[in-house]
Design an enzyme around this catalytic site. Structure first.
Site, PDB file in Angstrom:
ATOM      1  N   LYS A  40      39.077 -24.049  -2.783  1.00 54.95           N
ATOM      2  CA  LYS A  40      38.478 -25.302  -2.379  1.00 54.95           C
ATOM      3  C   LYS A  40      38.119 -26.174  -3.589  1.00 54.95           C
ATOM      4  O   LYS A  40      38.058 -27.399  -3.470  1.00 54.95           O
ATOM      5  CB  LYS A  40      37.251 -25.055  -1.494  1.00 54.95           C
ATOM      6  CG  LYS A  40      37.636 -24.702  -0.042  1.00 54.95           C
ATOM      7  CD  LYS A  40      38.533 -25.769   0.570  1.00 54.95           C
ATOM      8  CE  LYS A  40      38.541 -25.830   2.078  1.00 54.95           C
ATOM      9  NZ  LYS A  40      39.181 -24.728   2.784  1.00 54.95           N
ATOM     10  N   ASP A  76      45.633 -25.433   6.105  1.00 56.38           N
ATOM     11  CA  ASP A  76      44.318 -25.915   5.673  1.00 56.38           C
ATOM     12  C   ASP A  76      44.272 -27.186   4.825  1.00 56.38           C
ATOM     13  O   ASP A  76      43.323 -27.936   4.925  1.00 56.38           O
ATOM     14  CB  ASP A  76      43.613 -24.789   4.910  1.00 56.38           C
ATOM     15  CG  ASP A  76      42.108 -24.964   4.810  1.00 56.38           C
ATOM     16  OD1 ASP A  76      41.457 -25.085   5.859  1.00 56.38           O
ATOM     17  OD2 ASP A  76      41.586 -24.985   3.684  1.00 56.38           O
ATOM     18  N   LYS A 113      41.811 -24.509  12.798  1.00 57.48           N
ATOM     19  CA  LYS A 113      42.965 -25.053  12.073  1.00 57.48           C
ATOM     20  C   LYS A 113      44.036 -23.983  11.865  1.00 57.48           C
ATOM     21  O   LYS A 113      45.204 -24.186  12.161  1.00 57.48           O
ATOM     22  CB  LYS A 113      42.544 -25.617  10.705  1.00 57.48           C
ATOM     23  CG  LYS A 113      41.681 -26.857  10.769  1.00 57.48           C
ATOM     24  CD  LYS A 113      41.363 -27.405   9.386  1.00 57.48           C
ATOM     25  CE  LYS A 113      40.623 -26.440   8.502  1.00 57.48           C
ATOM     26  NZ  LYS A 113      39.306 -26.040   9.016  1.00 57.48           N
ATOM     27  N   THR A 114      43.597 -22.838  11.335  1.00 58.65           N
ATOM     28  CA  THR A 114      44.563 -21.778  11.052  1.00 58.65           C
ATOM     29  C   THR A 114      45.091 -21.170  12.350  1.00 58.65           C
ATOM     30  O   THR A 114      46.304 -21.004  12.529  1.00 58.65           O
ATOM     31  CB  THR A 114      43.916 -20.687  10.168  1.00 58.65           C
ATOM     32  OG1 THR A 114      43.470 -21.304   8.961  1.00 58.65           O
ATOM     33  CG2 THR A 114      44.896 -19.582   9.833  1.00 58.65           C
ATOM     34  N   SER A 173      35.274 -25.682   9.055  1.00 59.82           N
ATOM     35  CA  SER A 173      35.530 -24.256   8.986  1.00 59.82           C
ATOM     36  C   SER A 173      35.293 -23.572  10.341  1.00 59.82           C
ATOM     37  O   SER A 173      34.270 -23.794  10.982  1.00 59.82           O
ATOM     38  CB  SER A 173      34.604 -23.653   7.936  1.00 59.82           C
ATOM     39  OG  SER A 173      34.933 -22.323   7.740  1.00 59.82           O
ATOM     40  N   HIS A 190      41.830 -32.204   5.040  1.00 58.18           N
ATOM     41  CA  HIS A 190      41.418 -30.836   5.380  1.00 58.18           C
ATOM     42  C   HIS A 190      41.952 -30.559   6.778  1.00 58.18           C
ATOM     43  O   HIS A 190      41.239 -30.672   7.771  1.00 58.18           O
ATOM     44  CB  HIS A 190      39.892 -30.698   5.329  1.00 58.18           C
ATOM     45  CG  HIS A 190      39.412 -29.284   5.484  1.00 58.18           C
ATOM     46  ND1 HIS A 190      38.200 -28.962   6.046  1.00 58.18           N
ATOM     47  CD2 HIS A 190      39.980 -28.094   5.139  1.00 58.18           C
ATOM     48  CE1 HIS A 190      38.045 -27.643   6.032  1.00 58.18           C
ATOM     49  NE2 HIS A 190      39.110 -27.096   5.493  1.00 58.18           N
ATOM     50  N   ARG A 245      31.354 -19.800   0.437  1.00 59.36           N
ATOM     51  CA  ARG A 245      31.196 -20.765  -0.651  1.00 59.36           C
ATOM     52  C   ARG A 245      29.725 -21.128  -0.842  1.00 59.36           C
ATOM     53  O   ARG A 245      28.899 -20.955   0.037  1.00 59.36           O
ATOM     54  CB  ARG A 245      32.000 -22.039  -0.369  1.00 59.36           C
ATOM     55  CG  ARG A 245      33.501 -21.854  -0.613  1.00 59.36           C
ATOM     56  CD  ARG A 245      34.301 -23.111  -0.313  1.00 59.36           C
ATOM     57  NE  ARG A 245      34.325 -23.396   1.106  1.00 59.36           N
ATOM     58  CZ  ARG A 245      33.596 -24.323   1.702  1.00 59.36           C
ATOM     59  NH1 ARG A 245      32.790 -25.097   0.993  1.00 59.36           N
ATOM     60  NH2 ARG A 245      33.681 -24.495   2.992  1.00 59.36           N
ATOM     61  N   ARG A 293      38.108 -12.413   5.790  1.00 61.01           N
ATOM     62  CA  ARG A 293      39.247 -13.309   5.584  1.00 61.01           C
ATOM     63  C   ARG A 293      40.499 -12.555   5.145  1.00 61.01           C
ATOM     64  O   ARG A 293      40.408 -11.510   4.507  1.00 61.01           O
ATOM     65  CB  ARG A 293      38.907 -14.305   4.469  1.00 61.01           C
ATOM     66  CG  ARG A 293      37.834 -15.294   4.830  1.00 61.01           C
ATOM     67  CD  ARG A 293      38.446 -16.536   5.440  1.00 61.01           C
ATOM     68  NE  ARG A 293      37.442 -17.512   5.794  1.00 61.01           N
ATOM     69  CZ  ARG A 293      37.738 -18.733   6.236  1.00 61.01           C
ATOM     70  NH1 ARG A 293      38.995 -19.117   6.350  1.00 61.01           N
ATOM     71  NH2 ARG A 293      36.778 -19.558   6.570  1.00 61.01           N
TER      72      ARG A 293
HETATM   73  N1  LIG Z   1      39.392 -21.597  21.917  1.00 62.72           N
HETATM   74  C1  LIG Z   1      39.577 -21.301  20.637  1.00 62.72           C
HETATM   75  N2  LIG Z   1      40.295 -22.114  19.831  1.00 62.72           N
HETATM   76  C2  LIG Z   1      40.450 -21.837  18.531  1.00 62.72           C
HETATM   77  N3  LIG Z   1      39.930 -20.760  17.910  1.00 62.72           N
HETATM   78  C3  LIG Z   1      39.202 -19.900  18.660  1.00 62.72           C
HETATM   79  C4  LIG Z   1      38.988 -20.138  20.038  1.00 62.72           C
HETATM   80  N4  LIG Z   1      38.225 -19.144  20.518  1.00 62.72           N
HETATM   81  C5  LIG Z   1      37.983 -18.322  19.493  1.00 62.72           C
HETATM   82  N5  LIG Z   1      38.564 -18.749  18.357  1.00 62.72           N
HETATM   83  C6  LIG Z   1      38.440 -18.092  17.042  1.00 62.72           C
HETATM   84  O1  LIG Z   1      37.852 -19.022  16.152  1.00 62.72           O
HETATM   85  C7  LIG Z   1      38.327 -18.831  14.841  1.00 62.72           C
HETATM   86  C8  LIG Z   1      38.965 -20.099  14.305  1.00 62.72           C
HETATM   87  O2  LIG Z   1      39.106 -19.920  12.923  1.00 62.72           O
HETATM   88  P1  LIG Z   1      40.213 -20.538  11.993  1.00 62.72           P
HETATM   89  O3  LIG Z   1      40.573 -19.526  10.961  1.00 62.72           O
HETATM   90  O4  LIG Z   1      41.336 -21.099  12.774  1.00 62.72           O
HETATM   91  O5  LIG Z   1      39.327 -21.666  11.332  1.00 62.72           O
HETATM   92  P2  LIG Z   1      39.756 -22.836  10.370  1.00 62.72           P
HETATM   93  O6  LIG Z   1      39.564 -24.124  11.085  1.00 62.72           O
HETATM   94  O7  LIG Z   1      41.095 -22.550   9.835  1.00 62.72           O
HETATM   95  O8  LIG Z   1      38.623 -22.740   9.249  1.00 62.72           O
HETATM   96  P3  LIG Z   1      38.661 -22.659   7.635  1.00 62.72           P
HETATM   97  O9  LIG Z   1      38.802 -24.058   7.149  1.00 62.72           O
HETATM   98  O10 LIG Z   1      37.367 -22.059   7.283  1.00 62.72           O
HETATM   99  O11 LIG Z   1      39.810 -21.792   7.265  1.00 62.72           O
HETATM  100  C9  LIG Z   1      39.319 -17.704  14.902  1.00 62.72           C
HETATM  101  O12 LIG Z   1      38.656 -16.529  14.564  1.00 62.72           O
HETATM  102  C10 LIG Z   1      39.746 -17.693  16.377  1.00 62.72           C
HETATM  103  O13 LIG Z   1      40.162 -16.437  16.820  1.00 62.72           O
HETATM  104  O1  LIG Z   2      36.801 -22.397   1.766  1.00 63.23           O
HETATM  105  C1  LIG Z   2      36.559 -21.421   2.443  1.00 63.23           C
HETATM  106  O2  LIG Z   2      35.841 -20.481   2.111  1.00 63.23           O
HETATM  107  C2  LIG Z   2      37.186 -21.300   3.776  1.00 63.23           C
HETATM  108  C3  LIG Z   2      37.657 -22.573   4.277  1.00 63.23           C
HETATM  109  O3  LIG Z   2      38.845 -22.779   4.393  1.00 63.23           O
HETATM  110  C4  LIG Z   2      36.661 -23.601   4.589  1.00 63.23           C
HETATM  111  O4  LIG Z   2      35.464 -23.324   4.521  1.00 63.23           O
HETATM  112  O5  LIG Z   2      37.080 -24.722   4.922  1.00 63.23           O
HETATM  113 CA   LIG Z   3      41.752 -21.642   7.850  1.00 65.30          CA
HETATM  114 MN   LIG Z   4      39.324 -24.791   5.138  1.00 66.84          MN
END
Ligand SMILES: Nc1ncnc2c1ncn2[C@@H]1O[C@H](COP(=O)(O)OP(=O)(O)OP(=O)(O)O)[C@@H](O)[C@H]1O
Ligand SMILES: O=C([O-])CC(=O)C(=O)O
Ligand SMILES: [Ca+2]
Ligand SMILES: [Mn+2]
Length: 668
Positions: free
Chosen positions: A331, A387, A372-373, A368, A350, A186, A452
């Site tokens: 977003k 998310d 979360k995911t 990010s 979020h 973004r 992604r």
């Molecule tokens: N201890 C851990 N706990 C959580 N995630 C981990 C850990 N170690 C490594 N990771 C990695 O960190 C990343 C966490 O990314 P995730 O997609 O869950 O982010 P998100 O909070 O959903 O962000 P976004 O809002 O950008 O989608 C994943 O690639 C996961 O494999």
């Molecule tokens: O919006 C994006 O590109 C990915 C995301 O979920 C974040 O940054 O929170």
């Molecule tokens: Ca996510």
């Molecule tokens: Mn997000």
């Protein structure tokens, strides 16, 4: 309808089976007889003959007539229901209105269907659109048609992408691999929000706010630029979908875009209407014009780059110029929800969200890349969403219809459900794959580290459909602490929860936000400052009120470094984090023994099942204790500096809660 020219509907036509060797051609002339001997070498006719006489006819047999927009309810003669023709006309009028120039009278001449399909080429503008007065065209653009590809299915979108969009491929598991172009994250600095009298006092402006102002006129200039660009194309994609699984607070969104990639991404990420719901869709509540391939004009006021993501709350419209990163749409709509929902006393979050077998709901906040995911996708629990959520009177609801997972270093062993969701229908962005086998190499960062996958939520086997749940029991704040000084888990009281919620700390490790490549400490209010529209204390007050009312417990979980800062220690192993999360869900951690840390005053458990006890207090994992103390103080200082801007705000009715919240921060 004689689709295959034999007077019968598709699929029913057949040649007579008992082959006499003498055929009769359809025009009545007898065919040339080719007597076959019993033991002839030629076995070509051993299979049943094809039920067509020409190639065109054969091809026409392949597809049954049906479209996602085919009415389910048959129009009853004399009833109030619209005829199919009338309904299609209204739908086109609505899309035509969406795409209309606000300054010119002619066009756009929208027509449904793929321009590549000859049979659908329109004849005359006034013929297909009786509401247009035939005029003598004053510009070439007014002479052309824009074809509308309306709510196509994933299969149709695959074909469009592969035929027309460079960089689109099918991976070995059936996902659609695409490139998002020059932007692979973004562009928060290019976001603009129209500032007018009605919203001026409502929104958060100034330092720390994501809302950089623009005026109405400039918005219209960019809107016109986007609309002109879209209308200059032979075809555009239109998605009519929903946001929010809470039926009472559902928002209708329309996304107009130029790429099949964008249409499939939003198909996956928004809630997909049933055919019946689509029939009654009517006018959207919010419209996105995604002209991402086309830049904004830098001579336009307020533009500081070729990219602009413009939000106009009064017009309920968003314009995207100069970035093809699909996350801007996701977003952007989330920002809109952060404005609309609090007006209805609903808190937008979020956060990820899942539910145990006993109905215990957990929220996972975090910036990010904090997990979360990854952590809400839990094989032992029902996934409500990964998310974006709402917390209202009746509980929680997912805003979206899909998930957007990071793919970097994705492995089948560590994240099986996400891995298996990358199949037909899923969009994978910016991944690298083997030229021949089309196996994706998830470790490859050649295009970006922010690779992604966007997939519909039902691709996760234990998704909770509809994506709603009762009031949360646990509120888990995730931070990926690159300094390695925050404990893997701490129990928070309400004031601490609020302190860390408003702080929104993490250390970004990947380039989700364009430009950030190296880890760095980040504070983002409400774990999503880039998307909130009101002052952070407004959301914080709502969260405090809801957590108190429903007795939710707050937790701070460090999914980042242990044993030293980034470069020295290493990231906490995902299986350990999962055991910690399990202990929170099960309630066992609530009753553990705790001790309090210095400086941050965090309550840390002495034991968590399945996790080595020595890592629970980070000081144990640092060989250099002096470096640990210095780093801890450094981080505490960053927290304190960041929080200064919030100390003068009230939360709730008086200053009491804010006083408590400030006191819940680091003390040194
Ligand atoms: N201890 C851990 N706990 C959580 N995630 C981990 C850990 N170690 C490594 N990771 C990695 O960190 C990343 C966490 O990314 P995730 O997609 O869950 O982010 P998100 O909070 O959903 O962000 P976004 O809002 O950008 O989608 C994943 O690639 C996961 O494999
Ligand atoms: O919006 C994006 O590109 C990915 C995301 O979920 C974040 O940054 O929170
Ligand atoms: Ca996510
Ligand atoms: Mn997000």
């Amino acid at each position: 309808m004689a689709a295959n020219g034999n007077g019968k509907a598709n699929g029913e036509f057949s040649f007579g089976i008992g082959n006499t060797g003498i055929g009769t051609a359809r025009n009545g002339l007898s065919m040339i007889q080719t007597h076959k001997k019993q033991n002839a070498i030629c076995h070509d006719d051993s299979a049943a003959p094809v039920k067509a006489q020409t190639i065109d006819e054969l091809h026409s047999l392949q597809k049954k007539r049906s479209a996602p927009t085919t009415p389910i309810k048959a129009a009853q003669p004399g009833s109030a229901t619209l005829s199919e023709e009338e309904r299609q006309k209204q739908q086109l009028q609505s899309i035509s209105a969406s795409l209309a120039s606000l300054t010119r009278e002619t066009g756009p001449k929208v027509v449904k269907g793929d321009p590549a399909r000859k049979s659908e080429t329109p004849r005359l503008a006034h013929e297909s659109h009786p509401h247009f007065t035939p005029t003598i065209a004053v510009s070439d653009s007014a002479l052309k048609f824009t074809h509308i590809l309306y709510n196509l299915s994933p299969a149709e979108l695959y074909e469009q992408a592969i035929k027309y969009e460079k960089g689109s491929f099918i991976t070995a598991t059936g996902a659609l691999a695409t490139l998002s172009g020059a932007k692979t994250g973004r562009s928060p600095r290019d976001k603009r929000v129209v500032r007018d009298e009605t919203i001026e006092d409502e929104l958060w402006w100034g330092k720390g706010s994501p809302n950089i102002e623009m005026d109405e006129h400039t918005f219209m200039v960019n809107r016109e630029r986007a609309v002109d660009y879209l209308n200059s194309l032979d075809k555009v994609f239109v998605n009519d979908q929903f946001l929010n699984w809470d039926p009472q607070n559902r928002i209708k969104v329309r996304i107009v875009s130029a790429r099949a990639y964008h249409s499939l991404f939003m198909h996956n990420m928004c809630i997909r209407p049933t055919p019946e719901e689509l029939e009654d869709f009517g006018t959207p509540d919010f419209t996105i014009y995604n002209a991402g391939q086309f830049p904004c004009n830098r001579y336009t006021h307020y533009m500081t780059s070729s990219t602009s993501i413009d939000l106009n709350l009064a017009r309920r419209e968003m314009v995207i110029l100069g970035t093809q990163y699909a996350g801007e749409m996701k977003k952007g709509l989330f920002s809109v929800m952060h404005y609309l929902m609090p007006k209805r006393q609903i808190l937008s979050l979020h956060s990820g969200c899942n539910m145990g077998k006993n109905g215990d709901v957990a929220l996972f906040f975090g910036l990010s890349g904090t997990g979360k995911t990854t952590l809400s996708t839990d094989h032992n629990r029902f996934l409500i969403g990964d998310d974006e959520h709402c917390w209202g009177e009746n509980g929680v609801s997912n805003i979206e219809g899909g998930c957007y997972a990071k793919c970097i270093d994705l492995s089948k062993e560590k994240e099986p459900d996400i891995y298996n969701a990358i199949k037909f229908g899923t969009v994978v962005e910016n991944v690298v794959f083997d030229e021949h086998t089309r196996e994706v190499d998830y470790t490859d960062k050649s295009v970006t580290e922010n690779t992604r996958a966007a997939y519909p939520i039902e691709f996760i086997p234990n998704a909770k459909l509809p994506c709603v749940g009762p009031h949360p029991k646990n509120v888990i704040l995730l931070a990926c602490d690159a300094f390695g000084v925050l404990p893997p888990v701490s129990k928070l009281n309400l004031a601490q929860t609020m302190y860390h919620f408003i702080s929104g700390y993490t250390a970004l490790v990947a380039g989700t936000e364009d430009g950030i490549k190296e880890p760095q400490a980040t504070f983002s209010a409400c774990f999503g400052a880039a998307f909130i529209m009101l002052h952070p204390t407004k959301y914080a007050a709502m969260l405090a009120e809801k957590m108190q009312k429903h007795g939710a417990t707050g937790w701070l979980v460090n999914t980042g470094w242990s044993g030293g800062s980034y470069g020295y220690g290493s990231r906490i192993k995902l299986p350990y984090t999962r055991r910690i999360i399990d202990a929170i869900h099960s309630g066992s951690l609530l009753n553990a023994n705790y001790k309090k840390t210095e400086i941050f005053g965090l309550e840390i458990p002495t034991e968590v099942e399945g996790v080595p006890s020595e890592i629970l207090d980070p000081v144990n994992t640092w060989s250099d204790k002096k470096a640990y103390n210095e780093t801890l103080l450094k981080l505490a200082g960053l927290f304190r500096n960041n929080f200064e801007t919030f100390t003068n705000y009230k939360i709730g009715k008086d200053n009491k809660l804010m006083g408590e919240i400030v006191a819940a921060g680091p003390i040194f």
